[in-house]
Scaffold this motif. Sequence first.
Motif, mmCIF file in Angstrom:
data_model
loop_
_atom_site.group_PDB
_atom_site.id
_atom_site.type_symbol
_atom_site.label_atom_id
_atom_site.label_comp_id
_atom_site.label_asym_id
_atom_site.label_seq_id
_atom_site.Cartn_x
_atom_site.Cartn_y
_atom_site.Cartn_z
ATOM 1 N N PRO A 53 0.853 -1.200 0.000
ATOM 2 C CA PRO A 53 0.000 0.000 0.000
ATOM 3 C C PRO A 53 0.888 1.249 0.000
ATOM 4 O O PRO A 53 1.838 1.337 0.784
ATOM 5 N N ILE A 54 0.600 2.200 -0.860
ATOM 6 C CA ILE A 54 1.438 3.401 -0.961
ATOM 7 C C ILE A 54 0.584 4.629 -1.208
ATOM 8 O O ILE A 54 -0.588 4.522 -1.582
ATOM 9 N N THR A 55 1.190 5.788 -1.004
ATOM 10 C CA THR A 55 0.665 7.048 -1.500
ATOM 11 C C THR A 55 1.533 7.436 -2.681
ATOM 12 O O THR A 55 2.759 7.502 -2.572
ATOM 13 N N VAL A 56 0.912 7.682 -3.807
ATOM 14 C CA VAL A 56 1.619 7.802 -5.084
ATOM 15 C C VAL A 56 2.254 9.187 -5.252
ATOM 16 O O VAL A 56 1.629 10.212 -4.975
ATOM 17 N N ALA A 57 3.500 9.199 -5.722
ATOM 18 C CA ALA A 57 4.166 10.448 -6.110
ATOM 19 C C ALA A 57 5.254 10.126 -7.127
ATOM 20 O O ALA A 57 5.995 9.156 -6.957
ATOM 21 N N GLY A 58 5.315 10.913 -8.197
ATOM 22 C CA GLY A 58 6.413 10.788 -9.148
ATOM 23 C C GLY A 58 6.102 10.123 -10.467
ATOM 24 O O GLY A 58 7.001 9.985 -11.309
ATOM 25 N N LEU A 59 4.878 9.737 -10.710
ATOM 26 C CA LEU A 59 4.569 9.052 -11.974
ATOM 27 C C LEU A 59 4.845 9.928 -13.203
ATOM 28 O O LEU A 59 5.403 9.423 -14.195
ATOM 29 N N PRO A 60 4.505 11.217 -13.195
ATOM 30 C CA PRO A 60 4.825 12.026 -14.382
ATOM 31 C C PRO A 60 6.328 12.149 -14.621
ATOM 32 O O PRO A 60 6.765 12.303 -15.765
ATOM 33 N N ILE A 61 7.113 12.072 -13.560
ATOM 34 C CA ILE A 61 8.564 12.126 -13.714
ATOM 35 C C ILE A 61 9.059 10.839 -14.366
ATOM 36 O O ILE A 61 9.900 10.865 -15.274
ATOM 37 N N ALA A 62 8.524 9.713 -13.937
ATOM 38 C CA ALA A 62 8.881 8.437 -14.560
ATOM 39 C C ALA A 62 8.520 8.447 -16.041
ATOM 40 O O ALA A 62 9.303 8.001 -16.896
ATOM 41 N N ALA A 63 7.346 8.964 -16.364
ATOM 42 C CA ALA A 63 6.925 9.029 -17.769
ATOM 43 C C ALA A 63 7.897 9.868 -18.593
ATOM 44 O O ALA A 63 8.186 9.542 -19.754
ATOM 45 N N ALA A 64 8.439 10.930 -17.993
ATOM 46 C CA ALA A 64 9.371 11.798 -18.725
ATOM 47 C C ALA A 64 10.654 11.055 -19.087
ATOM 48 O O ALA A 64 11.239 11.306 -20.148
ATOM 49 N N PHE A 65 11.108 10.148 -18.239
ATOM 50 C CA PHE A 65 12.296 9.351 -18.566
ATOM 51 C C PHE A 65 12.049 8.498 -19.803
ATOM 52 O O PHE A 65 12.876 8.451 -20.723
ATOM 53 N N PHE A 66 10.911 7.818 -19.841
ATOM 54 C CA PHE A 66 10.618 6.952 -20.984
ATOM 55 C C PHE A 66 10.437 7.757 -22.266
ATOM 56 O O PHE A 66 10.947 7.388 -23.327
ATOM 57 N N ARG A 67 9.725 8.873 -22.167
ATOM 58 C CA ARG A 67 9.458 9.664 -23.377
ATOM 59 C C ARG A 67 10.709 10.353 -23.899
ATOM 60 O O ARG A 67 10.801 10.656 -25.092
ATOM 61 N N THR A 68 11.665 10.614 -23.035
ATOM 62 C CA THR A 68 12.911 11.222 -23.491
ATOM 63 C C THR A 68 13.657 10.283 -24.428
ATOM 64 O O THR A 68 14.257 10.720 -25.427
ATOM 65 N N LEU A 69 13.602 8.988 -24.160
ATOM 66 C CA LEU A 69 14.307 8.012 -24.988
ATOM 67 C C LEU A 69 13.447 7.467 -26.123
ATOM 68 O O LEU A 69 13.985 6.941 -27.098
ATOM 69 N N ASP A 70 12.147 7.590 -26.006
ATOM 70 C CA ASP A 70 11.238 7.189 -27.085
ATOM 71 C C ASP A 70 10.053 8.146 -27.083
ATOM 72 O O ASP A 70 9.049 7.905 -26.406
ATOM 73 N N PRO A 71 10.153 9.263 -27.813
ATOM 74 C CA PRO A 71 9.075 10.266 -27.818
ATOM 75 C C PRO A 71 7.724 9.706 -28.252
ATOM 76 O O PRO A 71 6.688 10.283 -27.910
ATOM 77 N N ALA A 72 7.731 8.595 -28.982
ATOM 78 C CA ALA A 72 6.469 8.023 -29.459
ATOM 79 C C ALA A 72 5.892 7.000 -28.483
ATOM 80 O O ALA A 72 4.852 6.393 -28.771
ATOM 81 N N MET A 73 6.538 6.805 -27.343
ATOM 82 C CA MET A 73 6.061 5.791 -26.404
ATOM 83 C C MET A 73 4.652 6.123 -25.925
ATOM 84 O O MET A 73 4.346 7.273 -25.604
ATOM 85 N N GLU A 74 3.799 5.115 -25.896
ATOM 86 C CA GLU A 74 2.433 5.276 -25.400
ATOM 87 C C GLU A 74 2.433 5.021 -23.894
ATOM 88 O O GLU A 74 2.845 3.951 -23.436
ATOM 89 N N ILE A 75 1.978 6.002 -23.131
ATOM 90 C CA ILE A 75 2.001 5.906 -21.663
ATOM 91 C C ILE A 75 0.644 6.305 -21.115
ATOM 92 O O ILE A 75 0.094 7.350 -21.466
ATOM 93 N N GLU A 76 0.107 5.474 -20.233
ATOM 94 C CA GLU A 76 -1.150 5.759 -19.557
ATOM 95 C C GLU A 76 -0.905 5.722 -18.049
ATOM 96 O O GLU A 76 -0.490 4.695 -17.502
#
Length: 284
Positions: A53-76
Amino acid sequence: MFQLEHFDLSRFVRETLAEDLGEGISGGGRDVTAESVIPADARFSGVMDSRDPITVAGLPIAAAFFRTLDPAMEIELLADEGQSVPAGTKLMRLSGNARAMLTAERSALNSVQHLSGIATLTRRYVDAMEGSAVLLDTRKTIPGLRVLEKYATRMGGAQNHRMGLWDAAMIKDNHILVAGSVGEAVGRARNAGVARIICEVDRIDQIEPALVAGATHILLDNMDPASLRESVSLIAGRAQTEASGGVTLDTIGAIAASGVDFVSVGRLTQSAPAADIGLDFTPL
Protein backbone atom coordinates in the motif's frame (compact mmCIF):
# COMPACT_ATOMS: atom_id res chain seq x y z
CA MET A 1 2.55 18.88 -18.66
CA PHE A 2 4.08 18.25 -15.24
CA GLN A 3 5.74 21.36 -13.80
CA LEU A 4 7.20 22.34 -10.45
CA GLU A 5 8.32 25.84 -9.56
CA HIS A 6 12.12 26.20 -9.55
CA PHE A 7 12.55 22.71 -11.04
CA ASP A 8 13.70 21.91 -14.58
CA LEU A 9 12.28 18.46 -15.31
CA SER A 10 13.95 18.12 -18.72
CA ARG A 11 17.35 18.93 -17.25
CA PHE A 12 16.82 16.52 -14.35
CA VAL A 13 15.92 13.70 -16.72
CA ARG A 14 18.84 14.42 -19.07
CA GLU A 15 21.40 14.58 -16.27
CA THR A 16 20.07 11.47 -14.53
CA LEU A 17 20.17 9.43 -17.74
CA ALA A 18 23.63 10.80 -18.56
CA GLU A 19 24.88 9.62 -15.17
CA ASP A 20 23.46 6.13 -15.70
CA LEU A 21 24.76 5.89 -19.26
CA GLY A 22 28.22 7.17 -18.35
CA GLU A 23 28.19 10.06 -20.79
CA GLY A 24 31.60 11.73 -20.97
CA ILE A 25 33.38 8.64 -19.63
CA SER A 26 35.67 6.61 -21.88
CA GLY A 27 33.59 3.70 -23.19
CA GLY A 28 30.41 5.23 -21.77
CA GLY A 29 27.40 6.88 -23.29
CA ARG A 30 25.44 3.72 -23.98
CA ASP A 31 23.50 0.86 -22.44
CA VAL A 32 25.75 -2.03 -23.38
CA THR A 33 23.31 -4.68 -22.15
CA ALA A 34 20.29 -3.44 -24.09
CA GLU A 35 22.34 -2.75 -27.22
CA SER A 36 23.94 -6.19 -27.24
CA VAL A 37 20.89 -8.25 -26.27
CA ILE A 38 17.79 -6.43 -27.55
CA PRO A 39 17.17 -5.81 -31.30
CA ALA A 40 16.92 -2.13 -32.17
CA ASP A 41 13.36 -2.49 -33.47
CA ALA A 42 12.02 -4.69 -30.63
CA ARG A 43 8.95 -3.40 -28.80
CA PHE A 44 7.73 -4.02 -25.26
CA SER A 45 4.61 -3.35 -23.28
CA GLY A 46 4.96 -2.82 -19.56
CA VAL A 47 3.00 -2.34 -16.34
CA MET A 48 4.26 -0.55 -13.24
CA ASP A 49 2.52 -1.62 -10.05
CA SER A 50 2.70 -1.20 -6.29
CA ARG A 51 3.76 -4.20 -4.22
CA ASP A 52 2.66 -2.55 -0.94
CA PRO A 53 0.00 0.00 0.00
CA ILE A 54 1.44 3.40 -0.96
CA THR A 55 0.67 7.05 -1.50
CA VAL A 56 1.62 7.80 -5.08
CA ALA A 57 4.17 10.45 -6.11
CA GLY A 58 6.41 10.79 -9.15
CA LEU A 59 4.57 9.05 -11.97
CA PRO A 60 4.82 12.03 -14.38
CA ILE A 61 8.56 12.13 -13.71
CA ALA A 62 8.88 8.44 -14.56
CA ALA A 63 6.93 9.03 -17.77
CA ALA A 64 9.37 11.80 -18.73
CA PHE A 65 12.30 9.35 -18.57
CA PHE A 66 10.62 6.95 -20.98
CA ARG A 67 9.46 9.66 -23.38
CA THR A 68 12.91 11.22 -23.49
CA LEU A 69 14.31 8.01 -24.99
CA ASP A 70 11.24 7.19 -27.08
CA PRO A 71 9.08 10.27 -27.82
CA ALA A 72 6.47 8.02 -29.46
CA MET A 73 6.06 5.79 -26.40
CA GLU A 74 2.43 5.28 -25.40
CA ILE A 75 2.00 5.91 -21.66
CA GLU A 76 -1.15 5.76 -19.56
CA LEU A 77 -1.02 6.90 -15.93
CA LEU A 78 -3.44 4.77 -13.94
CA ALA A 79 -3.22 6.51 -10.55
CA ASP A 80 -3.30 10.14 -9.46
CA GLU A 81 -0.51 11.93 -7.64
CA GLY A 82 -1.28 11.92 -3.92
CA GLN A 83 -3.68 8.98 -4.23
CA SER A 84 -3.41 6.24 -1.60
CA VAL A 85 -3.67 2.83 -3.25
CA PRO A 86 -3.60 -0.78 -2.01
CA ALA A 87 -0.93 -3.34 -2.80
CA GLY A 88 -1.20 -4.68 -6.32
CA THR A 89 -2.49 -1.46 -7.85
CA LYS A 90 -1.44 -0.82 -11.45
CA LEU A 91 0.14 2.63 -11.62
CA MET A 92 1.28 2.99 -15.24
CA ARG A 93 0.85 1.15 -18.52
CA LEU A 94 3.27 1.76 -21.40
CA SER A 95 4.32 0.41 -24.77
CA GLY A 96 7.13 1.37 -27.10
CA ASN A 97 10.75 0.73 -28.03
CA ALA A 98 12.17 -2.04 -25.88
CA ARG A 99 15.69 -0.61 -25.60
CA ALA A 100 14.30 2.74 -24.48
CA MET A 101 12.19 1.10 -21.81
CA LEU A 102 15.07 -0.94 -20.44
CA THR A 103 17.49 1.98 -20.44
CA ALA A 104 15.04 4.31 -18.66
CA GLU A 105 13.64 1.68 -16.28
CA ARG A 106 15.95 2.15 -13.29
CA SER A 107 15.88 5.95 -13.33
CA ALA A 108 12.09 5.93 -13.63
CA LEU A 109 11.62 3.40 -10.84
CA ASN A 110 14.14 5.08 -8.55
CA SER A 111 12.21 8.32 -8.83
CA VAL A 112 8.78 6.82 -8.18
CA GLN A 113 10.00 4.55 -5.37
CA HIS A 114 11.79 7.38 -3.56
CA LEU A 115 9.06 9.99 -3.93
CA SER A 116 6.22 7.56 -3.19
CA GLY A 117 8.15 6.39 -0.12
CA ILE A 118 8.25 9.97 1.16
CA ALA A 119 4.58 10.55 0.36
CA THR A 120 3.58 7.27 2.03
CA LEU A 121 5.45 8.02 5.26
CA THR A 122 4.11 11.57 5.27
CA ARG A 123 0.54 10.29 4.97
CA ARG A 124 1.11 8.02 7.98
CA TYR A 125 2.16 11.01 10.08
CA VAL A 126 -0.78 13.08 8.84
CA ASP A 127 -3.20 10.29 9.72
CA ALA A 128 -1.64 9.91 13.20
CA MET A 129 -2.29 13.62 13.87
CA GLU A 130 -6.05 13.02 13.54
CA GLY A 131 -6.77 16.49 12.19
CA SER A 132 -4.87 18.46 14.85
CA ALA A 133 -2.23 20.94 13.62
CA VAL A 134 -0.50 20.95 10.22
CA LEU A 135 2.46 18.72 9.37
CA LEU A 136 5.59 20.45 8.03
CA ASP A 137 8.67 19.05 6.36
CA THR A 138 12.22 20.40 6.91
CA ARG A 139 15.43 21.17 4.97
CA LYS A 140 16.74 17.66 5.71
CA THR A 141 16.70 16.71 2.04
CA ILE A 142 19.14 15.05 -0.35
CA PRO A 143 21.22 17.77 -2.06
CA GLY A 144 19.79 18.50 -5.49
CA LEU A 145 16.45 16.80 -4.78
CA ARG A 146 14.82 19.31 -2.43
CA VAL A 147 12.09 20.48 -4.80
CA LEU A 148 11.12 16.90 -5.66
CA GLU A 149 11.20 15.65 -2.08
CA LYS A 150 9.16 18.58 -0.81
CA TYR A 151 6.71 17.95 -3.65
CA ALA A 152 6.37 14.38 -2.36
CA THR A 153 5.58 15.57 1.18
CA ARG A 154 2.79 17.71 -0.25
CA MET A 155 1.41 14.65 -2.02
CA GLY A 156 1.35 12.96 1.39
CA GLY A 157 -0.62 15.80 2.94
CA ALA A 158 2.08 17.97 4.54
CA GLN A 159 2.89 21.60 3.90
CA ASN A 160 6.35 22.84 2.99
CA HIS A 161 8.38 24.69 5.60
CA ARG A 162 11.26 26.84 4.33
CA MET A 163 12.38 25.90 0.84
CA GLY A 164 15.86 27.21 1.64
CA LEU A 165 17.90 29.74 3.54
CA TRP A 166 16.42 32.65 1.61
CA ASP A 167 12.70 32.65 2.39
CA ALA A 168 12.66 33.16 6.18
CA ALA A 169 15.02 33.80 9.07
CA MET A 170 15.45 30.70 11.23
CA ILE A 171 17.14 31.72 14.47
CA LYS A 172 18.58 28.73 16.32
CA ASP A 173 20.85 28.22 19.33
CA ASN A 174 24.09 29.00 17.48
CA HIS A 175 22.70 32.29 16.16
CA ILE A 176 21.58 33.17 19.69
CA LEU A 177 24.98 32.23 21.08
CA VAL A 178 26.77 34.65 18.75
CA ALA A 179 24.18 37.42 19.10
CA GLY A 180 24.20 37.17 22.88
CA SER A 181 20.49 36.60 23.56
CA VAL A 182 17.21 35.58 21.99
CA GLY A 183 15.96 39.14 21.94
CA GLU A 184 19.13 40.48 20.34
CA ALA A 185 19.13 37.82 17.62
CA VAL A 186 15.48 38.36 16.73
CA GLY A 187 15.88 42.12 16.88
CA ARG A 188 18.75 42.05 14.40
CA ALA A 189 16.63 40.07 11.93
CA ARG A 190 13.72 42.48 12.38
CA ASN A 191 15.96 45.52 11.94
CA ALA A 192 17.35 43.95 8.75
CA GLY A 193 13.85 44.04 7.30
CA VAL A 194 13.15 40.30 7.43
CA ALA A 195 9.39 39.78 7.33
CA ARG A 196 9.20 36.18 8.49
CA ILE A 197 11.25 35.45 11.60
CA ILE A 198 11.21 31.96 13.07
CA CYS A 199 12.86 31.66 16.49
CA GLU A 200 13.69 28.30 18.04
CA VAL A 201 13.36 28.10 21.82
CA ASP A 202 13.91 25.16 24.13
CA ARG A 203 12.86 26.93 27.34
CA ILE A 204 9.61 28.67 28.17
CA ASP A 205 11.44 31.72 29.54
CA GLN A 206 12.84 32.40 26.05
CA ILE A 207 9.41 32.87 24.52
CA GLU A 208 8.51 36.35 25.75
CA PRO A 209 11.84 37.96 24.74
CA ALA A 210 11.46 36.44 21.27
CA LEU A 211 7.92 37.80 20.90
CA VAL A 212 8.79 41.27 22.18
CA ALA A 213 11.72 41.47 19.74
CA GLY A 214 9.46 40.66 16.78
CA ALA A 215 9.43 36.90 16.15
CA THR A 216 6.51 35.87 13.92
CA HIS A 217 6.87 32.12 14.48
CA ILE A 218 8.02 30.30 17.62
CA LEU A 219 9.59 26.87 17.14
CA LEU A 220 9.20 24.91 20.38
CA ASP A 221 12.07 22.45 20.38
CA ASN A 222 11.98 19.09 22.16
CA MET A 223 9.15 19.98 24.53
CA ASP A 224 6.73 17.46 25.99
CA PRO A 225 2.97 17.94 25.45
CA ALA A 226 2.48 19.64 28.84
CA SER A 227 5.21 22.19 28.09
CA LEU A 228 3.79 22.72 24.63
CA ARG A 229 0.34 23.47 26.06
CA GLU A 230 1.85 25.96 28.50
CA SER A 231 3.82 27.61 25.69
CA VAL A 232 0.79 27.90 23.41
CA SER A 233 -1.16 29.51 26.25
CA LEU A 234 1.65 32.01 26.89
CA ILE A 235 2.00 32.91 23.20
CA ALA A 236 -1.77 33.38 22.98
CA GLY A 237 -1.91 33.83 19.23
CA ARG A 238 0.82 36.49 19.04
CA ALA A 239 2.87 34.25 16.75
CA GLN A 240 2.52 30.94 14.96
CA THR A 241 3.63 27.95 16.98
CA GLU A 242 5.53 24.87 15.85
CA ALA A 243 6.57 21.75 17.74
CA SER A 244 9.75 20.07 16.58
CA GLY A 245 12.36 17.58 17.72
CA GLY A 246 12.06 13.87 18.51
CA VAL A 247 8.62 13.54 16.91
CA THR A 248 7.64 9.94 16.12
CA LEU A 249 4.51 8.22 14.89
CA ASP A 250 3.83 7.19 18.48
CA THR A 251 4.12 10.71 19.89
CA ILE A 252 2.84 13.00 17.15
CA GLY A 253 -0.83 12.59 18.09
CA ALA A 254 -0.33 14.01 21.59
CA ILE A 255 2.05 16.68 20.30
CA ALA A 256 -0.41 17.85 17.65
CA ALA A 257 -3.25 17.89 20.19
CA SER A 258 -1.31 20.31 22.43
CA GLY A 259 -2.65 23.26 20.47
CA VAL A 260 0.37 24.11 18.31
CA ASP A 261 -0.26 25.30 14.77
CA PHE A 262 2.39 23.08 13.18
CA VAL A 263 4.49 19.99 13.84
CA SER A 264 7.68 19.53 11.80
CA VAL A 265 9.30 16.15 11.13
CA GLY A 266 12.72 15.78 9.53
CA ARG A 267 12.31 12.07 8.97
CA LEU A 268 9.79 12.63 6.17
CA THR A 269 12.61 13.39 3.75
CA GLN A 270 15.66 12.32 5.74
CA SER A 271 14.94 8.62 6.12
CA ALA A 272 11.70 7.57 4.46
CA PRO A 273 12.02 4.02 3.08
CA ALA A 274 11.54 3.56 -0.65
CA ALA A 275 8.18 2.24 -1.74
CA ASP A 276 8.13 -1.26 -3.21
CA ILE A 277 7.16 -0.69 -6.85
CA GLY A 278 7.81 -3.02 -9.76
CA LEU A 279 7.80 -2.81 -13.55
CA ASP A 280 7.22 -5.91 -15.67
CA PHE A 281 7.73 -6.00 -19.46
CA THR A 282 6.21 -8.21 -22.15
CA PRO A 283 7.55 -8.45 -25.73
CA LEU A 284 5.11 -7.30 -28.41
